[in-house]
Design a protein around this motif. Structure first.
Motif, PDB file in Angstrom:
ATOM      1  N   MET A 415     143.042  34.980  34.182  1.00 45.58           N
ATOM      2  CA  MET A 415     142.046  33.869  33.786  1.00 45.58           C
ATOM      3  C   MET A 415     142.195  32.799  34.631  1.00 45.58           C
ATOM      4  O   MET A 415     140.953  32.180  35.095  1.00 45.58           O
ATOM      5  CB  MET A 415     142.172  33.513  32.522  1.00 45.58           C
ATOM      6  CG  MET A 415     142.274  34.357  31.364  1.00 45.58           C
ATOM      7  SD  MET A 415     142.494  33.763  29.471  1.00 45.58           S
ATOM      8  CE  MET A 415     141.320  32.424  29.532  1.00 45.58           C
ATOM      9  N   SER A 416     143.262  32.430  35.182  1.00 46.07           N
ATOM     10  CA  SER A 416     143.492  31.339  36.324  1.00 46.07           C
ATOM     11  C   SER A 416     142.946  31.656  37.579  1.00 46.07           C
ATOM     12  O   SER A 416     142.386  30.785  38.124  1.00 46.07           O
ATOM     13  CB  SER A 416     145.130  31.081  36.456  1.00 46.07           C
ATOM     14  OG  SER A 416     145.378  30.088  37.458  1.00 46.07           O
ATOM     15  N   CYS A 417     142.933  32.811  37.985  1.00 42.44           N
ATOM     16  CA  CYS A 417     142.351  33.435  39.261  1.00 42.44           C
ATOM     17  C   CYS A 417     140.647  32.993  39.215  1.00 42.44           C
ATOM     18  O   CYS A 417     140.145  32.556  40.308  1.00 42.44           O
ATOM     19  CB  CYS A 417     142.673  34.707  39.515  1.00 42.44           C
ATOM     20  SG  CYS A 417     144.428  35.218  39.979  1.00 42.44           S
ATOM     21  N   THR A 418     140.158  33.385  38.231  1.00 43.28           N
ATOM     22  CA  THR A 418     138.834  32.836  38.285  1.00 43.28           C
ATOM     23  C   THR A 418     138.381  31.460  37.828  1.00 43.28           C
ATOM     24  O   THR A 418     137.591  30.897  38.826  1.00 43.28           O
ATOM     25  CB  THR A 418     138.385  33.587  36.994  1.00 43.28           C
ATOM     26  OG1 THR A 418     138.184  35.142  37.119  1.00 43.28           O
ATOM     27  CG2 THR A 418     136.549  33.279  36.956  1.00 43.28           C
ATOM     28  N   VAL A 419     139.071  30.854  36.967  1.00 44.13           N
ATOM     29  CA  VAL A 419     139.100  29.441  36.763  1.00 44.13           C
ATOM     30  C   VAL A 419     139.234  28.410  38.033  1.00 44.13           C
ATOM     31  O   VAL A 419     138.528  27.531  38.660  1.00 44.13           O
ATOM     32  CB  VAL A 419     139.842  28.606  35.753  1.00 44.13           C
ATOM     33  CG1 VAL A 419     139.789  27.328  35.809  1.00 44.13           C
ATOM     34  CG2 VAL A 419     139.278  29.562  34.381  1.00 44.13           C
ATOM     35  N   ARG A 420     140.283  29.000  38.953  1.00 45.25           N
ATOM     36  CA  ARG A 420     140.750  28.228  39.949  1.00 45.25           C
ATOM     37  C   ARG A 420     139.585  28.289  41.265  1.00 45.25           C
ATOM     38  O   ARG A 420     139.512  27.395  42.102  1.00 45.25           O
ATOM     39  CB  ARG A 420     142.014  28.906  40.846  1.00 45.25           C
ATOM     40  CG  ARG A 420     142.304  28.405  41.856  1.00 45.25           C
ATOM     41  CD  ARG A 420     143.915  28.725  42.218  1.00 45.25           C
ATOM     42  NE  ARG A 420     144.250  28.346  43.642  1.00 45.25           N
ATOM     43  CZ  ARG A 420     144.071  29.099  44.626  1.00 45.25           C
ATOM     44  NH1 ARG A 420     143.540  30.303  44.640  1.00 45.25           N
ATOM     45  NH2 ARG A 420     144.745  28.430  45.812  1.00 45.25           N
ATOM     46  N   LYS A 421     138.790  29.373  41.304  1.00 39.89           N
ATOM     47  CA  LYS A 421     137.719  29.227  42.199  1.00 39.89           C
ATOM     48  C   LYS A 421     136.661  28.577  41.696  1.00 39.89           C
ATOM     49  O   LYS A 421     135.648  28.252  42.677  1.00 39.89           O
ATOM     50  CB  LYS A 421     137.307  30.862  42.237  1.00 39.89           C
ATOM     51  CG  LYS A 421     138.532  31.654  42.945  1.00 39.89           C
ATOM     52  CD  LYS A 421     138.069  33.168  42.807  1.00 39.89           C
ATOM     53  CE  LYS A 421     139.233  33.948  43.518  1.00 39.89           C
ATOM     54  NZ  LYS A 421     138.696  35.283  43.273  1.00 39.89           N
ATOM     55  N   LEU A 422     136.328  28.150  40.488  1.00 36.05           N
ATOM     56  CA  LEU A 422     135.400  27.230  40.080  1.00 36.05           C
ATOM     57  C   LEU A 422     135.740  25.945  39.971  1.00 36.05           C
ATOM     58  O   LEU A 422     134.706  25.323  39.640  1.00 36.05           O
ATOM     59  CB  LEU A 422     134.692  27.877  38.788  1.00 36.05           C
ATOM     60  CG  LEU A 422     133.978  29.201  38.481  1.00 36.05           C
ATOM     61  CD1 LEU A 422     133.886  29.739  37.274  1.00 36.05           C
ATOM     62  CD2 LEU A 422     132.901  29.418  39.483  1.00 36.05           C
ATOM     63  N   SER A 423     137.152  25.547  39.867  1.00 37.14           N
ATOM     64  CA  SER A 423     137.389  23.890  39.655  1.00 37.14           C
ATOM     65  C   SER A 423     136.966  23.370  40.974  1.00 37.14           C
ATOM     66  O   SER A 423     137.411  24.076  41.967  1.00 37.14           O
ATOM     67  CB  SER A 423     138.907  23.978  39.260  1.00 37.14           C
ATOM     68  OG  SER A 423     139.633  24.614  40.303  1.00 37.14           O
ATOM     69  N   MET A 424     136.551  22.203  40.839  1.00 34.93           N
ATOM     70  CA  MET A 424     136.071  21.269  42.166  1.00 34.93           C
ATOM     71  C   MET A 424     136.676  19.996  42.551  1.00 34.93           C
ATOM     72  O   MET A 424     136.187  19.226  42.910  1.00 34.93           O
ATOM     73  CB  MET A 424     134.570  21.370  42.053  1.00 34.93           C
ATOM     74  CG  MET A 424     133.820  22.586  42.222  1.00 34.93           C
ATOM     75  SD  MET A 424     131.967  22.413  42.362  1.00 34.93           S
ATOM     76  CE  MET A 424     131.468  24.028  42.245  1.00 34.93           C
ATOM     77  N   LEU A 425     137.896  19.777  41.652  1.00 31.67           N
ATOM     78  CA  LEU A 425     138.600  18.510  42.032  1.00 31.67           C
ATOM     79  C   LEU A 425     138.992  18.324  43.588  1.00 31.67           C
ATOM     80  O   LEU A 425     138.619  17.288  43.974  1.00 31.67           O
ATOM     81  CB  LEU A 425     139.600  18.409  41.074  1.00 31.67           C
ATOM     82  CG  LEU A 425     140.529  17.007  41.230  1.00 31.67           C
ATOM     83  CD1 LEU A 425     139.554  15.800  40.709  1.00 31.67           C
ATOM     84  CD2 LEU A 425     141.685  17.119  40.262  1.00 31.67           C
ATOM     85  N   ASP A 426     139.384  19.409  44.128  1.00 29.94           N
ATOM     86  CA  ASP A 426     139.790  19.381  45.451  1.00 29.94           C
ATOM     87  C   ASP A 426     138.202  18.893  46.297  1.00 29.94           C
ATOM     88  O   ASP A 426     138.388  18.570  47.485  1.00 29.94           O
ATOM     89  CB  ASP A 426     140.484  20.727  45.884  1.00 29.94           C
ATOM     90  CG  ASP A 426     139.659  21.579  45.667  1.00 29.94           C
ATOM     91  OD1 ASP A 426     138.666  21.819  44.744  1.00 29.94           O
ATOM     92  OD2 ASP A 426     140.044  23.004  45.940  1.00 29.94           O
ATOM     93  N   VAL A 427     137.456  19.797  45.964  1.00 29.74           N
ATOM     94  CA  VAL A 427     136.110  19.333  46.750  1.00 29.74           C
ATOM     95  C   VAL A 427     135.825  17.970  46.531  1.00 29.74           C
ATOM     96  O   VAL A 427     135.151  17.361  47.454  1.00 29.74           O
ATOM     97  CB  VAL A 427     134.922  20.432  46.143  1.00 29.74           C
ATOM     98  CG1 VAL A 427     133.547  20.126  46.755  1.00 29.74           C
ATOM     99  CG2 VAL A 427     135.404  21.971  46.219  1.00 29.74           C
ATOM    100  N   LEU A 428     135.762  17.423  45.309  1.00 34.23           N
ATOM    101  CA  LEU A 428     135.401  15.866  45.348  1.00 34.23           C
ATOM    102  C   LEU A 428     136.271  14.966  46.146  1.00 34.23           C
ATOM    103  O   LEU A 428     135.850  14.240  46.742  1.00 34.23           O
ATOM    104  CB  LEU A 428     135.442  15.668  43.644  1.00 34.23           C
ATOM    105  CG  LEU A 428     135.100  14.064  43.267  1.00 34.23           C
ATOM    106  CD1 LEU A 428     134.808  14.177  41.575  1.00 34.23           C
ATOM    107  CD2 LEU A 428     136.443  13.136  43.186  1.00 34.23           C
ATOM    108  N   CYS A 429     137.542  15.501  45.976  1.00 32.53           N
ATOM    109  CA  CYS A 429     138.399  14.488  46.803  1.00 32.53           C
ATOM    110  C   CYS A 429     138.210  14.497  48.256  1.00 32.53           C
ATOM    111  O   CYS A 429     137.992  13.447  48.898  1.00 32.53           O
ATOM    112  CB  CYS A 429     139.715  14.890  46.688  1.00 32.53           C
ATOM    113  SG  CYS A 429     140.691  14.774  45.093  1.00 32.53           S
TER     114      CYS A 429
END
Length: 537
Positions: A415-429
């Protein structure tokens, strides 16, 4: 005698104050401080056009999925269905629909703002000052913003925005086509690398849209109702009002929908099947309870930093003094003391935290019915807030299961493999940092944007997040779900991981052969000894 002298001194002082007030009033009335301008309206698309565009966009993707599911298979070549692992046709239809809205997302108006200043000196013969600080409504799309950065001497910022907004989407499309062409052929490893690269870079087309969301809050926060302040410079009360308007437009909506839909479809595409012979011979990784406990501690630190970073200011906006002083502004240099008296520059600065921005976006969505504010709320609240915390929670649970040798670590990592590709906190920073360091484009208009302490917490949380993922994936047990873990991209590109495992697999197989030979020799020795014992008896 003393009283008479004091009375004379008071008379002289009052006369001097009266004469100075008359001189100041005369000089103010005769100077070029007076500016009579109408407030510029925002150059945005009309509300019905935005509403119609929203309805069309929200209807486009379900319609594309329906067409792909029920009608596209009649037109699609039959060879497509002969290869296992091909993406479903509705996924392809949604992907094409997302790229159809990319062009208007780049060239349509994404963000507009205007600032209007009203000063009433309340002096006889002096008319109020009405002045547009932005001179004209500033409208930005990605194309014009890149040109503005280039002209302002920020080629690196312009290059990074072009890289994220244009190069990455085209690269994603080219790699997807290459990966699907090579799927089922003689080069499955190359196909796997292409699709893994697409899934890794897909979300990185979105850093600019987070910056526009924060700028929306910052400019709207500068809007100040009328207030009165005594100005020593003029000896009168000054009535001040600041009108600051900002809006997100169709370009923001189109580009946001492209980023979300293309990232979701890319994650749903599976890597091609590759022989798992090497993976089955991988020796079990050495698990350490101390490492798992350290991973859980890192997860707690990461959560604290994310929450703290959300509540601390992460970005600020300041209207520069030069925007008010001539020749750029309406105030002569001799009367800038008036600006200091009414504390105007303090009113023309603001900063925002992500939690304040979320509250404002929710209020604008409910009270004003802005669909763009709803999309912005989902981007920051869900993709930059909830999904990173959910991923950290999954990694912490996997580490906890590993430490106690419980089942469930593999499922949590999947589940973490999929969620990690969608989380965008790094993109925001990344987006906020790039635009703040390329802030020369805004300084040309008298505005300065900069980072605040909350961004350091968010960047630190994201660094820990990435490190936590690699630590947990390293100590993860390779049990019955090892093939699923490798398929999900937990260890990076599947083909590269299997190639790296080849030496381990060979050594493992050789060790197994050696152990089998030693066991056969031991059995032969035991048989000989038993035979000799029988002969002696």
């Amino acid at each position: 005698m003393c009283n008479h002298a004091a009375w004379q001194v008071r008379c002289v002082c009052n006369a001097a104050l009266f004469i100075s007030a008359v001189i100041v009033a005369w000089s103010v009335s005769g100077c070029s401080l007076v500016a009579h301008e109408e407030e510029n309206p925002l150059e945005t698309n009309p509300a019905p056009v935005v509403a119609l565009g929203c309805v069309a966009l929200f209807a486009l993707f379900p319609f594309a999925a329906h067409v792909g599911r029920h009608y596209l298979h009649r037109l699609w070549p039959a060879v497509w269905f002969e290869v296992n692992g091909r993406p479903q046709l509705w996924v392809i239809a949604v992907l094409f629909a997302s790229y159809a809205v990319l062009v208007p997302g780049i060239y349509s108006t994404m963000f507009s703002f205007n600032m209007f200043l009203h000063l009433d000196l309340q002096i006889a013969g002096v008319e109020p000052v009405d002045y547009n600080l932005t001179r004209k409504p500033l409208t930005e799309c990605l194309a014009t913003f890149v040109e503005l950065l280039r002209k302002s001497g920020e080629p690196l910022g312009a290059f990074l925005i072009v890289l994220h907004a244009a190069v990455f989407p085209l690269l994603k499309l080219a790699l997807l086509i290459c990966g699907e062409v090579l799927r089922g052929g003689r080069y499955p490893e190359t196909s796997s690398r292409c699709i893994a690269t697409v899934q890794s870079v897909s979300k990185w087309a979105a850093p600019d849209i987070f910056v526009y969301v924060l700028l929306l809050y910052l400019f709207r926060a500068l809007d100040t109702p009328s207030y009165q302040t005594f100005a020593v410079h003029t000896g009168s009360f000054v009535k001040t009002e600041i009108k600051s308007k900002a809006a997100l437009d169709l370009g923001f909506l189109c580009f946001s929908m492209f980023c979300i839909s293309s990232t979701a479809t890319a994650v749903s595409i599976q890597q091609p099947d590759i022989s798992m012979a090497n993976a089955k011979d991988i020796p079990s990784r050495r698990r350490s309870q101390h490492v798992a406990a350290g991973a859980i501690t890192l997860a707690l630190v990461c959560v604290v930093l994310v929450v703290h970073g959300f509540f601390l200011p992460c970005m600020g906006l300041i209207v520069d003094r030069a925007a008010l002083e001539k020749p750029l502004g309406p105030v002569p240099k001799d009367f800038m003391g008036l600006v200091d008296d009414i504390k105007l520059l303090e009113k023309l600065r603001t900063e925002t935290s992500l939690i304040d921005c979320l509250q404002a976006l929710a209020w604008w969505t409910i009270s004003l019915g802005e669909v763009t504010s709803l999309v912005a709320f989902l981007l920051i609240g869900v993709f930059a807030g909830i999904l990173p915390l959910l991923d950290v929670g999954l990694l912490a649970w996997a580490a906890y299961c590993i430490a106690l040798e419980w089942p469930g670590a593999e499922r949590a990592l999947l589940m973490s493999c999929t969620v990690r590709k969608l989380s965008m906190l790094d993109v925001l920073c990344m987006g906020v940092i790039v635009v703040c360091f390329a802030g020369e484009a805004f300084k040309a208009f008298g505005f300065g944007i900069g980072l605040r302490q909350g961004m350091a917490h968010l960047v630190g949380a994201e660094v820990i997040h990435q490190g936590l993922f690699h630590i947990v994936s390293y100590i993860a047990p390779l049990g019955k779900d090892e093939e699923n873990l490798i398929e999900s991209g937990l260890y990076g590109d599947k083909s590269e991981f299997l190639e790296s495992c080849a030496p381990l697999a060979a050594s493992s197989r050789s060790s197994k052969v050696d152990s089998e030979k030693s066991q056969e020799q031991l059995q032969e020795c035991l048989q000989e000894e038993s035979g000799a014992a029988e002969f002696v008896e």
